[in-house]
Design a protein around this motif. Structure first.
Motif, mmCIF file in Angstrom:
data_model
loop_
_atom_site.group_PDB
_atom_site.id
_atom_site.type_symbol
_atom_site.label_atom_id
_atom_site.label_comp_id
_atom_site.label_asym_id
_atom_site.label_seq_id
_atom_site.Cartn_x
_atom_site.Cartn_y
_atom_site.Cartn_z
ATOM 1 N N LEU A 11 -2.270 0.727 -8.377
ATOM 2 C CA LEU A 11 -2.002 -0.034 -7.146
ATOM 3 C C LEU A 11 -2.811 0.454 -5.934
ATOM 4 C CD1 LEU A 11 1.815 -0.712 -7.584
ATOM 5 C CD2 LEU A 11 -0.105 -2.239 -8.017
ATOM 6 N N GLY A 12 -3.007 1.750 -5.836
ATOM 7 C CA GLY A 12 -3.872 2.266 -4.765
ATOM 8 C C GLY A 12 -5.281 1.715 -4.932
ATOM 9 N N GLN A 13 -5.700 1.606 -6.183
ATOM 10 C CA GLN A 13 -7.040 1.091 -6.494
ATOM 11 C C GLN A 13 -7.139 -0.390 -6.086
ATOM 12 O OE1 GLN A 13 -5.020 2.901 -8.213
ATOM 13 N NE2 GLN A 13 -6.104 4.608 -9.132
ATOM 14 N N VAL A 14 -6.037 -1.132 -6.286
ATOM 15 C CA VAL A 14 -6.015 -2.545 -5.889
ATOM 16 C C VAL A 14 -6.148 -2.646 -4.368
ATOM 17 C CG1 VAL A 14 -4.520 -4.591 -5.754
ATOM 18 C CG2 VAL A 14 -4.718 -3.324 -7.912
ATOM 19 N N GLN A 15 -5.466 -1.733 -3.664
ATOM 20 C CA GLN A 15 -5.580 -1.753 -2.194
ATOM 21 C C GLN A 15 -7.000 -1.412 -1.748
ATOM 22 O OE1 GLN A 15 -2.371 1.029 -1.128
ATOM 23 N NE2 GLN A 15 -1.435 -0.682 -0.033
ATOM 24 N N GLY A 16 -7.635 -0.488 -2.469
ATOM 25 C CA GLY A 16 -8.949 -0.018 -2.030
ATOM 26 C C GLY A 16 -10.116 -0.880 -2.487
ATOM 27 N N ALA A 17 -9.948 -1.615 -3.596
ATOM 28 C CA ALA A 17 -11.087 -2.324 -4.199
ATOM 29 C C ALA A 17 -11.815 -3.266 -3.220
ATOM 30 C CB ALA A 17 -10.639 -3.070 -5.455
ATOM 31 N N PRO A 18 -11.082 -4.086 -2.452
ATOM 32 C CA PRO A 18 -11.812 -4.969 -1.526
ATOM 33 C C PRO A 18 -12.588 -4.183 -0.463
ATOM 34 C CG PRO A 18 -9.545 -5.705 -1.827
ATOM 35 C CD PRO A 18 -9.632 -4.346 -2.446
ATOM 36 N N VAL A 19 -12.102 -2.988 -0.120
ATOM 37 C CA VAL A 19 -12.816 -2.163 0.861
ATOM 38 C C VAL A 19 -14.100 -1.620 0.236
ATOM 39 C CG1 VAL A 19 -12.641 -0.195 2.444
ATOM 40 C CG2 VAL A 19 -10.582 -1.521 1.868
ATOM 41 N N VAL A 20 -14.004 -1.204 -1.025
ATOM 42 C CA VAL A 20 -15.190 -0.716 -1.754
ATOM 43 C C VAL A 20 -16.259 -1.809 -1.753
ATOM 44 C CG1 VAL A 20 -16.043 -0.070 -4.055
ATOM 45 C CG2 VAL A 20 -13.906 0.931 -3.193
ATOM 46 N N LYS A 21 -15.827 -3.041 -2.002
ATOM 47 C CA LYS A 21 -16.778 -4.158 -2.041
ATOM 48 C C LYS A 21 -17.373 -4.398 -0.652
ATOM 49 C CE LYS A 21 -17.146 -8.984 -3.530
ATOM 50 N NZ LYS A 21 -18.456 -8.866 -4.152
ATOM 51 N N ARG A 22 -16.509 -4.439 0.350
ATOM 52 C CA ARG A 22 -16.973 -4.707 1.717
ATOM 53 C C ARG A 22 -17.977 -3.657 2.180
ATOM 54 N NH1 ARG A 22 -12.400 -3.893 5.083
ATOM 55 N NH2 ARG A 22 -11.406 -5.335 3.669
ATOM 56 N N TYR A 23 -17.746 -2.393 1.809
ATOM 57 C CA TYR A 23 -18.625 -1.309 2.238
ATOM 58 C C TYR A 23 -19.871 -1.187 1.350
ATOM 59 C CZ TYR A 23 -14.919 0.546 5.308
ATOM 60 O OH TYR A 23 -13.979 0.720 6.274
ATOM 61 N N GLY A 24 -19.913 -1.962 0.260
ATOM 62 C CA GLY A 24 -21.081 -1.906 -0.636
ATOM 63 C C GLY A 24 -21.188 -0.588 -1.381
ATOM 64 N N LEU A 25 -20.038 0.060 -1.651
ATOM 65 C CA LEU A 25 -20.073 1.352 -2.355
ATOM 66 C C LEU A 25 -20.230 1.131 -3.854
ATOM 67 C CD1 LEU A 25 -17.056 3.024 -0.508
ATOM 68 C CD2 LEU A 25 -19.457 3.728 -0.336
ATOM 69 N N GLU A 26 -20.988 1.997 -4.476
ATOM 70 C CA GLU A 26 -21.099 1.955 -5.938
ATOM 71 C C GLU A 26 -19.825 2.579 -6.519
ATOM 72 O OE1 GLU A 26 -24.613 3.910 -7.519
ATOM 73 O OE2 GLU A 26 -23.582 4.291 -9.419
ATOM 74 N N ALA A 27 -19.114 1.821 -7.337
ATOM 75 C CA ALA A 27 -17.867 2.331 -7.921
ATOM 76 C C ALA A 27 -18.153 2.898 -9.306
ATOM 77 C CB ALA A 27 -16.839 1.211 -8.012
ATOM 78 N N ILE A 28 -17.807 4.167 -9.507
ATOM 79 C CA ILE A 28 -18.035 4.801 -10.811
ATOM 80 C C ILE A 28 -16.666 5.062 -11.449
ATOM 81 C CG2 ILE A 28 -19.147 6.712 -12.032
ATOM 82 C CD1 ILE A 28 -20.882 7.200 -9.546
ATOM 83 N N PRO A 29 -16.369 4.354 -12.538
ATOM 84 C CA PRO A 29 -15.026 4.448 -13.133
ATOM 85 C C PRO A 29 -14.754 5.836 -13.721
ATOM 86 C CG PRO A 29 -16.281 2.592 -14.058
ATOM 87 C CD PRO A 29 -17.247 3.435 -13.293
ATOM 88 N N LEU A 30 -13.656 6.440 -13.291
ATOM 89 C CA LEU A 30 -13.342 7.822 -13.667
ATOM 90 C C LEU A 30 -11.865 7.931 -14.050
ATOM 91 C CD1 LEU A 30 -14.188 10.992 -13.435
ATOM 92 C CD2 LEU A 30 -13.093 10.856 -11.204
ATOM 93 N N ALA A 31 -11.619 8.446 -15.243
ATOM 94 C CA ALA A 31 -10.235 8.741 -15.633
ATOM 95 C C ALA A 31 -9.940 10.161 -15.182
ATOM 96 C CB ALA A 31 -10.080 8.638 -17.140
#
Ligand code: 1GP
Length: 261
Positions: free
Chosen positions: A109-129
């Protein structure tokens, strides 16, 4: 694959293992972070991670990231404790899920809150467990992780396999900042079972501990506390990075002799 992930994989290929310096904006001012980043780059650190579990605002992350970017050419990868730890000035974000949290907020859920911000900021998202183990430290407490005990490597392996099958591209074995490092037998058991690169951190404060982690199969070694403690940062970091590079070089040689006997 984005630019930063490509860079990480290339450096891993070249060196066999690498070091990342972690800066927690709640524990270090921007000015000092810039100085640390400069030294880190000079001694051969591959990237700077910025983040923390408690007391970090977006403004604090912005200030630290700007100082690090101004002081060195290393990529800055966010290591967010919450969706409020994102900065438009960084290059990438470990888009992490605390797989052994018992609270869905830290898994998705934190990731759901942050995902649109990641997109807006143009950050490269690297999936990490992200797996929290041992005593777990502050991050274990905050994320309500069901800590994986160090005498249960089979549980770490099962989580690691699940992470790989779910498509995560990196796996973080976390002992908790300032805690007991994840022991080599856990890293080895995980490395024997999964292909994705293993990141480890928490309590790694000497070249010997860093070397032992790489020899056991860790690809990326993260140190935070050792950087915050003061003293002769350059010689401390230099010896840790040298130990990682040396163990990485030996691992590369062992691999290539297996490939070309
Ligand atoms: C914490 O793994 C990191 O998330 C780093 O730990 O502060 O003990 O180096 P240390």
């Amino acid at each position: 694959m984005g630019k930063v992930e490509k860079y990480i994989r290339e450096v891993l290929e070249e060196r066999g293992a690498l070091h990342m310096a972690l800066i927690d904006p709640a524990r270090m001012e921007a000015r000092e972070a810039g100085e640390v980043a400069k030294v880190a780059e000079e001694v051969g650190t591959a990237a700077v991670m910025v983040g923390g579990s408690i007391g970090v605002s977006e403004h604090m992350v912005d200030e630290v990231v700007k100082a690090v970017k101004g002081a060195c050419g290393l990529p800055v990868i966010l290591f967010p404790g919450s969706p409020t730890n994102l900065s438009r000035y960084a290059d990438a974000v470990w888009f992490l899920s605390v797989l052994n949290s018992m609270n869905p907020y830290f898994i998705v859920l934190g990731q759901v809150q942050g995902a649109p911000v990641v997109k807006r900021y143009g950050l490269e998202a690297i999936p990490l467990a992200y797996l929290v183990m041992g005593v777990g430290g502050t991050v274990g407490f905050v994320t309500q992780a069901r800590l994986i005990p160090y005498d249960r490597p089979e549980i770490a392996v099962a989580f690691a396999l699940a992470a790989q099958y779910m498509g995560f591209r990196f796996l973080y074995l976390e002992g908790g900042s300032g805690g007991e490092p994840v022991p080599p037998h856990i890293i080895r058991a995980v490395d024997e079972n999964v292909e994705i690169p293993i990141v480890t951190g928490g309590g790694i404060r000497t070249p010997e501990l860093a070397k032992a982690a790489v020899e056991a199969g860790a690809d990326i070694i993260v140190t935070g506390t050792v950087i915050e403690e003061g003293g002769d940062l350059r010689s401390k970091l230099k010896s840790i990075v040298a130990a990682i590079n040396e163990a990485g070089r030996r691992r590369r040689e062992a691999r290539s002799s297996l490939a070309h006997p």
